[in-house]
Write an enzyme that holds these catalytic residues in place. Sequence first.
Site, PDB file in Angstrom:
ATOM      1  N   ASP A   1       0.817  -1.215   0.000  1.00  0.00           N
ATOM      2  CA  ASP A   1       0.000   0.000   0.000  1.00  0.00           C
ATOM      3  C   ASP A   1       0.850   1.264   0.000  1.00  0.00           C
ATOM      4  O   ASP A   1       0.700   2.139   0.869  1.00  0.00           O
ATOM      5  CB  ASP A   1      -0.936   0.006   1.211  1.00  0.00           C
ATOM      6  CG  ASP A   1      -1.752  -1.270   1.331  1.00  0.00           C
ATOM      7  OD1 ASP A   1      -2.158  -1.791   0.285  1.00  0.00           O
ATOM      8  OD2 ASP A   1      -1.969  -1.740   2.463  1.00  0.00           O
TER       9      ASP A   1
ATOM     10  N   GLU B   1     -11.315   0.227  -4.041  1.00  0.00           N
ATOM     11  CA  GLU B   1     -10.704   0.733  -2.811  1.00  0.00           C
ATOM     12  C   GLU B   1      -9.465   1.544  -3.165  1.00  0.00           C
ATOM     13  O   GLU B   1      -9.193   1.824  -4.332  1.00  0.00           O
ATOM     14  CB  GLU B   1     -10.346  -0.437  -1.878  1.00  0.00           C
ATOM     15  CG  GLU B   1      -9.425  -1.448  -2.512  1.00  0.00           C
ATOM     16  CD  GLU B   1      -9.269  -2.723  -1.692  1.00  0.00           C
ATOM     17  OE1 GLU B   1      -9.987  -2.877  -0.674  1.00  0.00           O
ATOM     18  OE2 GLU B   1      -8.432  -3.559  -2.063  1.00  0.00           O
TER      19      GLU B   1
END
Length: 478
Positions: free
Chosen positions: A12, A175
């Site tokens: 991420d 997302e």
Amino acid sequence: MTVPIVPGFHPDPSICRVGDTYYLANSSFEYVPGVPIRRSTDLVTWELLGHALTRPSQLPPGDGAANTGIYAPTLRYHDGRFHLVTTNILEAHRGHLIVTAEDPAGPWSDPVHVRGTDGIDPDLCWDDAGVCHLTWTSFRPERPGITSVPIDPATGAMLAEPRPLWNGTGLAAPEGPHLYRVDGWWYLLLAEGGTERGHAVTIARARRLEGPYEPAPSNPILTHRSTTHPVQNTGHADLVECADGSWAMVYLGVRPRGKTPQFHVNGRETFLAGVDWVDGWPVVAEDRFPVAAADNSFTDGFATAELHPRWVAPGAAPETRWSGPGELVLTRTLLTRALDEHWTAVARLDVSHGTAAFVVRIDDRHWYGLTADGSTVTATLAIGPIVHAVTNVAAGSAVSLRIRALQPPASGPFREVTEPDLVELSVLRDDGRAEVLGTFDGRYLSTEVAAGFTGRMIGVEVLGGSVALQEFRYTTGR
């Protein structure tokens, strides 16, 4: 791109630039300190500065349960300060948390929470009027999906009602939103398809931040799904404008190995690509930045009381006591990330006052290790509910233990490699001889077996009393 710019369990990625210097943040999940922060001047080589979440007031201690803790962060620089927004999934009811710092090496402020923002993957951006907008993947049933709201980042107060933006192209799990203002357009970058083999990067644009958003005609702009590329699961990207006016993208990916369905063992890693803007849309150039395989070797002799930021622990910060050079006394687990496909790690321990296991682990249910109690060293495998002591040998209280991740040989009728690697457990004797206690299939320490979002960690777990870690050596390759 087949070589990560930040190898090992560093998922991420989020990036920003200040002048000629770039800064990168990654998820940390259950490991503390939380959110590693790195610095680079060339986008390829990165220096670990420290962590954003280092104190209990920022990250309350927990039990270190697998895949809990700190999820995807966003790192931004605005009005002379660094801002980092992220989610502590164990405190999701409090909303996303924001911390700030003048220096990304710290200290970072205590958190401000934005209540009513249940979900993950928060993003911060500022509009032309200087208003801060929080965007995230909402879990609320009344407004699911990508949601945004203007906020006061100093207090966490919402300045309007949250509104939906764009929920992607129809793939699973939209997302990881990031908003950018480029040439009069608002661009909304998403991850879709789930963080497994279907992962992809998509984008849409609008004249107003509130929308409506128009998807890019070339979506997804990055994916390796349904290919034989050695890097898979590519997604969760972030864009940055470079100092020379060009653009780049960081994204996560994995390096699976072995026979189908293949297995990745080091977690989701950070990769780099170039970006061109063509007819108002970003086009990804994956091979723009050559990245050579790095030598990640290091030796830590614990010459000072200050731990290198590579060291973390599950649930709460490491508990150590320094009693002099080469005498780091541990009372609980101390770990660092595996950074390579093949590596060697050696720990020199004194277990006169306790029992310790030198381990390589995905989580507390999936690990291989060597347990030293002052009289024996035992090789143990933990695979889900099965914990099996394989063999043991005599050894005193001063021991050198070695774990290696080795490249497996081709085998079988088709001469294929079935395992991602082989994990060898050894005791190093005083005469330099390695007494191998066993070599084991590495697939059982993979995400495909253990599930979850992390990767392999290497280190020492204290099972009773206290132990002294006198030296730790990590070597890239065999």
